[in-house]
Design a protein around this motif. Structure first.
Motif, PDB file in Angstrom:
ATOM      1  N   UNK A  31       0.831  -1.195   0.000  1.00  0.00           N
ATOM      2  CA  UNK A  31       0.000   0.000   0.000  1.00  0.00           C
ATOM      3  C   UNK A  31       0.866   1.246   0.000  1.00  0.00           C
ATOM      4  N   UNK A  32       1.729   1.373   0.980  1.00  0.00           N
ATOM      5  CA  UNK A  32       2.666   2.479   0.941  1.00  0.00           C
ATOM      6  C   UNK A  32       3.894   2.212   1.794  1.00  0.00           C
ATOM      7  N   UNK A  61      -7.460  24.055  -3.676  1.00  0.00           N
ATOM      8  CA  UNK A  61      -7.182  25.161  -2.758  1.00  0.00           C
ATOM      9  C   UNK A  61      -5.715  25.579  -2.814  1.00  0.00           C
ATOM     10  N   UNK A  62      -4.893  24.655  -3.238  1.00  0.00           N
ATOM     11  CA  UNK A  62      -3.471  24.993  -3.397  1.00  0.00           C
ATOM     12  C   UNK A  62      -3.193  25.633  -4.753  1.00  0.00           C
ATOM     13  N   UNK A  63      -4.258  25.903  -5.502  1.00  0.00           N
ATOM     14  CA  UNK A  63      -4.078  26.622  -6.767  1.00  0.00           C
ATOM     15  C   UNK A  63      -3.704  25.721  -7.934  1.00  0.00           C
ATOM     16  N   UNK A 115       2.545  23.192 -10.083  1.00  0.00           N
ATOM     17  CA  UNK A 115       3.751  23.158  -9.269  1.00  0.00           C
ATOM     18  C   UNK A 115       3.539  22.321  -8.015  1.00  0.00           C
ATOM     19  N   UNK A 154       8.891  19.090 -13.252  1.00  0.00           N
ATOM     20  CA  UNK A 154       7.858  20.078 -13.531  1.00  0.00           C
ATOM     21  C   UNK A 154       8.002  20.613 -14.954  1.00  0.00           C
ATOM     22  N   UNK A 211       4.106  27.658 -12.473  1.00  0.00           N
ATOM     23  CA  UNK A 211       3.758  28.009 -11.097  1.00  0.00           C
ATOM     24  C   UNK A 211       3.061  29.372 -11.060  1.00  0.00           C
ATOM     25  N   UNK A 225       9.497  27.162 -12.104  1.00  0.00           N
ATOM     26  CA  UNK A 225       8.746  26.594 -13.229  1.00  0.00           C
ATOM     27  C   UNK A 225       7.817  27.641 -13.833  1.00  0.00           C
ATOM     28  N   UNK A 260       5.278  21.666  -5.665  1.00  0.00           N
ATOM     29  CA  UNK A 260       5.884  22.146  -4.426  1.00  0.00           C
ATOM     30  C   UNK A 260       4.860  22.872  -3.568  1.00  0.00           C
ATOM     31  N   UNK A 261       3.796  23.355  -4.216  1.00  0.00           N
ATOM     32  CA  UNK A 261       2.755  24.005  -3.411  1.00  0.00           C
ATOM     33  C   UNK A 261       2.071  23.038  -2.465  1.00  0.00           C
ATOM     34  N   UNK A 300      -6.653   7.779   0.783  1.00  0.00           N
ATOM     35  CA  UNK A 300      -5.572   7.926  -0.187  1.00  0.00           C
ATOM     36  C   UNK A 300      -4.699   6.679  -0.085  1.00  0.00           C
ATOM     37  N   UNK A 301      -4.477   6.016  -1.212  1.00  0.00           N
ATOM     38  CA  UNK A 301      -3.653   4.816  -1.175  1.00  0.00           C
ATOM     39  C   UNK A 301      -2.180   5.168  -1.300  1.00  0.00           C
ATOM     40  N   UNK A 302      -1.832   5.850  -2.363  1.00  0.00           N
ATOM     41  CA  UNK A 302      -0.461   6.318  -2.447  1.00  0.00           C
ATOM     42  C   UNK A 302      -0.322   7.476  -3.422  1.00  0.00           C
ATOM     43  N   UNK A 353      -7.746   4.656  -2.621  1.00  0.00           N
ATOM     44  CA  UNK A 353      -7.952   3.243  -2.295  1.00  0.00           C
ATOM     45  C   UNK A 353      -9.116   2.686  -3.091  1.00  0.00           C
ATOM     46  N   UNK A 412      -0.190  29.946  -0.749  1.00  0.00           N
ATOM     47  CA  UNK A 412       0.075  29.603  -2.152  1.00  0.00           C
ATOM     48  C   UNK A 412       1.558  29.390  -2.400  1.00  0.00           C
ATOM     49  N   UNK A 419      -0.940  12.457   1.831  1.00  0.00           N
ATOM     50  CA  UNK A 419      -0.804  11.027   2.088  1.00  0.00           C
ATOM     51  C   UNK A 419      -1.668  10.566   3.258  1.00  0.00           C
ATOM     52  N   UNK A 420      -1.931  11.499   4.157  1.00  0.00           N
ATOM     53  CA  UNK A 420      -2.662  11.145   5.368  1.00  0.00           C
ATOM     54  C   UNK A 420      -4.168  11.341   5.213  1.00  0.00           C
ATOM     55  N   UNK A 442       3.581  20.755   1.836  1.00  0.00           N
ATOM     56  CA  UNK A 442       3.338  20.790   3.280  1.00  0.00           C
ATOM     57  C   UNK A 442       2.006  20.170   3.670  1.00  0.00           C
TER      58      UNK A 442
END
Lengths: 337, 337, 337, 337
Positions: free
Chosen positions: A60-61, C23-25, C44, C68, B138, B135, C46-47, C59-61, C6, B307, C54-55, C50
């Protein structure tokens, strides 16, 4: 590393993953829950980096547990450690000041410096008896004679003493004379020496290698602790970068990074980091402000004539002025000094 | 570079050296004393690095005057400069706190942050309207709309404002809305832009390039000042090294090095330097202790949803706690805050 | 980035993840299969670094698609590109040799060098008309006058021509005179200039930034290509490290790394990489052997008197000897030369 | 360092300089000519770096002789050295190929690899019996048992053998079994070990430290040679930089730089430098083209299951293909292979 199998993973899939891991020379710990089986992997995860475990059936992970160091890891030892050296404590409640010459040159010189740094508030005398030098033709230190002077200086002043060792022989000799030994930057990954220091059981200050990552540094500490010696203090002394206006680049962020990853105390050496005495005072203040547990500072009776590293040594007057100034910073940091 | 000729050097030898220098495209200033002739060389000394001037007939010695920057050089301007921005002063008597979001996302967001950082004691609002992104895909910033929000935030709170520009167009636009402009790390050697900022005459904060030496950085400042704009502030924001536990490596020694080489004020940006919000508070304390004239700190109303660069942004509560804590450090440094 | 849900993930969980991403654009593309829903994330990544996606429930993986950059990516364009410049081809079948002075000093000098490098087998004439210099007081180039000389040199010799541009103005000017333009190391992340070069549509050689990662470099190429200009060639010219025996450190591994990641041709510049003319010949041989598509080499009629970078320039004789020597290496590499 | 006194310098001035030098712990050699007195300084010039000797009365100029290494210096030994190991020669006329597994895992594995690399044209078998590992919990090697397998492999195949040592004990053991010993990157400045290798007198390959300058490296070689052991070969294996697309950054320029500074042979290790097997073939070609005297390449019977560094190991088929390809490059370089 933890491998999380899918809820209904059959035994065949679990066994396949287990054998992939074992074939890589690593051990597994199975934790079979009601719904999910978790496979813990013990050992050097880098061995698995090329196997696409993620792609194996019913995986799974993968949750990496990045740190390979355990005994120095804050996760398993959340409270900061205090290292006892003679009647001195290095840890969260004190500000330890180690001061003295780069190289021990004579008994007279060492005693004079010892009295001066004691008067200014230092609690440790540092002094090099074995000097690892880039060139074989450079002054290599007074060796055992220098250690004897350190012993005399301790008897006269009551200061604790610290000295670098560079080999099994110098280690065996040094522990007869000084309270704490130091592993220098060039030996940070001399694993043989680390193990011997671990067996010796004496308090040790481990300097960061010239271009060691923080993870490599904590693994080097792990070599010492895993031999049964928990009395380890780390010392940030600058890393090698492209910038040449200072001798090395003091990685001051290493202090908060270490505070988040390890319970071991952290000392900062602004003298070697900068190589310039004028920068030692501001960098010392900043090290205390950032949370360091102490400082190692080069002090010399006559920097212009020092046999080694004169340009980075403080005079008695400058050192005394600095320790005065540091009192307020120690107080803000909640440390006795 | 100064070339010292031997006492009895004949005119032929002097003229030979002068023509070697001029052939390299540099100017000379002759100073013929009673005993010795000195040839001052004006221009880029690196052009001469391969000519063996030292070996030319009757040359006594070469005294390098290493710095090619003059207007930013402390030698010719020993007192530290104070840069006036609106009714704010950046310099040796104050601790300037610039705070705000990495990127401006909306007017509501910006006003909310502006009020919060003002209440906590900041004197500058920072906010990105033009974002140089690795990038092309972005988020690149709200551009002029974002600048307008900065103007509103200034009107509402009285904070001074600072914004990064990335081109002639964004510069022309920004100076209509904000008090101070910023040149980011990636543009530190965009000499065209530096000249235009020089001509614009507005207060400017020049960030250090990702792997710029301190000498290159001061030469970049020289591009701005030599166009007639002396209102330059430097900002240390971390350099690129091999260490990955922080986003960049904060070169804290750059502060005392700069203090010894230039009269320009120095700001430290612990947010970009570390990339991790937990390290921002200790690094801020240490920057004040080492002698920085101010801090640039990322603050966000909701770091988890930022963002850009959420991981390095402080919440309002953490920022407020930090400014409280910094008061004692500012006092020790003799700065108003 | 691809998020694998999953097997039995309810719509609520899928929508929660989608809204976290938006929401992260970033944009999402849903692919709802019979058993599994896959959420493609565009933008991107990288947004999202944080957010603990995964949690999130069900979400499986997460499968990162690390690059990019897309248009420069070999994954989506497996065959190596050939860039046509006038009647010259830069690509897998040829060995392109660009040669000429660092800075154009006079018409006479340029024509003399052009004839010499043509005779030795070069197919491109290089020459700097706009010089980005560390100090504002250094020689900055002949500008349009220099470009005119390049045009004359092309007319006389039939060589293709390449020239660095440093701003919108110099770009607009250069494309009237030369066949290919160059973006220098200091402007590799001058995104404004990259976009303008993209719009101009002319062949461009993009040098690697002083401390740019390969991923940043390919993203810089992406800025150009995404504006509609696919005629991009990369140039490795050394990176900044602690080693000082060469001016920069030639990252020769960058050639095979790039060959595995991008379809764009790769040129190596041993002159700027090493800064020492004696090393140019061995490094040229090694660049051809490692798989580079060409070389950029500084050649000067009188290196001792060069206005810029004399120490790294070859004489006509050395250059001619080198091109002779390279023929066998080009043949081994299966390239016409 | 040579101090040139002014023509009419009085004895008092000469004696003053001599005593300044001697007070710094260095020796002087006076050469009193008819017109000029020259003072040669023997020892570590860095001790004098803070004394302003240039400013002393009647000093004309100081001519630094930068290298502190002498026995490894090309100036005093202009012809390239050839190191004899058994019936193998490492030097300017041959291309030495050292190949084998990172770590010795079993006798069967080692013999199988030995036969394969011998068939492909290698002249040395490499294999790790003592592995310096970052973590104390990683596989540390088979130690003496592994060395015994190396001896058997030599007896079966006639290959010369090389093995890393990490301590006095492993050195004492290794010289009983193998033809040449290796000092790894982490021990490049383990001066104690270098001295012992010097005393042992056996052929030794000294790898460059992770962030060692070329000057430090040659000084490390000096430690070995100055103990009476001239049989030293250098090995470039990549340095630590910010770039992460390869494990280390192969400093290919180090080869021509070394060729200009030392007479010692130079081997390149593309396996450790890149960490990626796909890059080993192009980097091997480029090392031969740049002038290296040999290659050290990791080869494994089953890279996917290697206990250490599988990702950088070649299969038998790839290694055999590479050695075929290298023949033409060796011929161009004028080397027997």
């Amino acid at each position: 590393m933890i491998i999380v199998m899918k809820p209904a993973a059959p035994q065949a899939s679990i066994q396949h993953v287990v054998s992939m891991v074992r074939e890589a020379g690593l051990e597994t710990h199975l934790s079979e829950g009601k719904e999910v089986t978790i496979i813990g992997v013990v050992g050097d995860k880098s061995r698995l980096q090329d196997t696409n475990l993620e792609l194996a059936p019913d995986v799974e992970k993968i949750v990496p547990i990045t740190e390979s160091y355990k005994l120095s890891n804050k996760k398993f030892h959340p409270d900061p450690s205090t290292i006892q050296v003679g009647n001195t404590e290095i840890g969260p409640n004190t500000l330890t000041i180690m001061a003295g010459p780069c190289a021990i040159e004579s008994e007279k010189q060492l005693l004079s410096i010892a009295h001066a740094v004691k008067a200014a508030g230092a609690n440790f005398l540092r002094g090099g008896a074995y000097k690892p030098r880039t060139s074989p033709y450079s002054f290599q230190g007074l060796e055992e004679e220098g250690l004897l002077y350190m012993k005399h200086a301790k008897e006269e002043t009551g200061l604790s003493t610290i000295c670098e060792v560079i080999s099994r022989e110098s280690l065996a000799c040094a522990i007869k004379y000084v309270d704490m030994i130091q592993i220098g930057a060039r030996n940070m990954q001399n694993f043989q020496l680390l193990r011997e220091v671990g067996k010796a059981g004496v308090p040790v200050m481990l300097k960061r290698g010239l271009s060691a990552t923080i993870e490599e540094w904590l693994n080097a500490a792990e070599y010492i602790i895993s031999e049964g010696n928990p009395h380890v203090v780390l010392c940030e002394r600058g890393i090698r970068t492209y910038e040449t206006s200072t001798r090395n680049t003091l990685d001051i962020s290493a202090v908060p990074v270490l505070k988040s990853k390890t319970h071991l105390p952290v000392i900062v050496d602004p003298s070697h980091a900068s190589g310039v005495w004028e920068y030692v005072a501001p960098l010392s203040r900043c090290a205390v402000a950032v949370g360091a547990d102490g400082l190692m500072i080069e002090v010399h009776n006559n920097p212009e004539c020092a046999l080694s590293d004169g340009a980075q040594s403080l005079t008695f007057a400058h050192f005394s002025q600095l320790t005065q100034e540091l009192k307020a910073y120690a107080q803000l940091a909640g440390r006795n000094f």
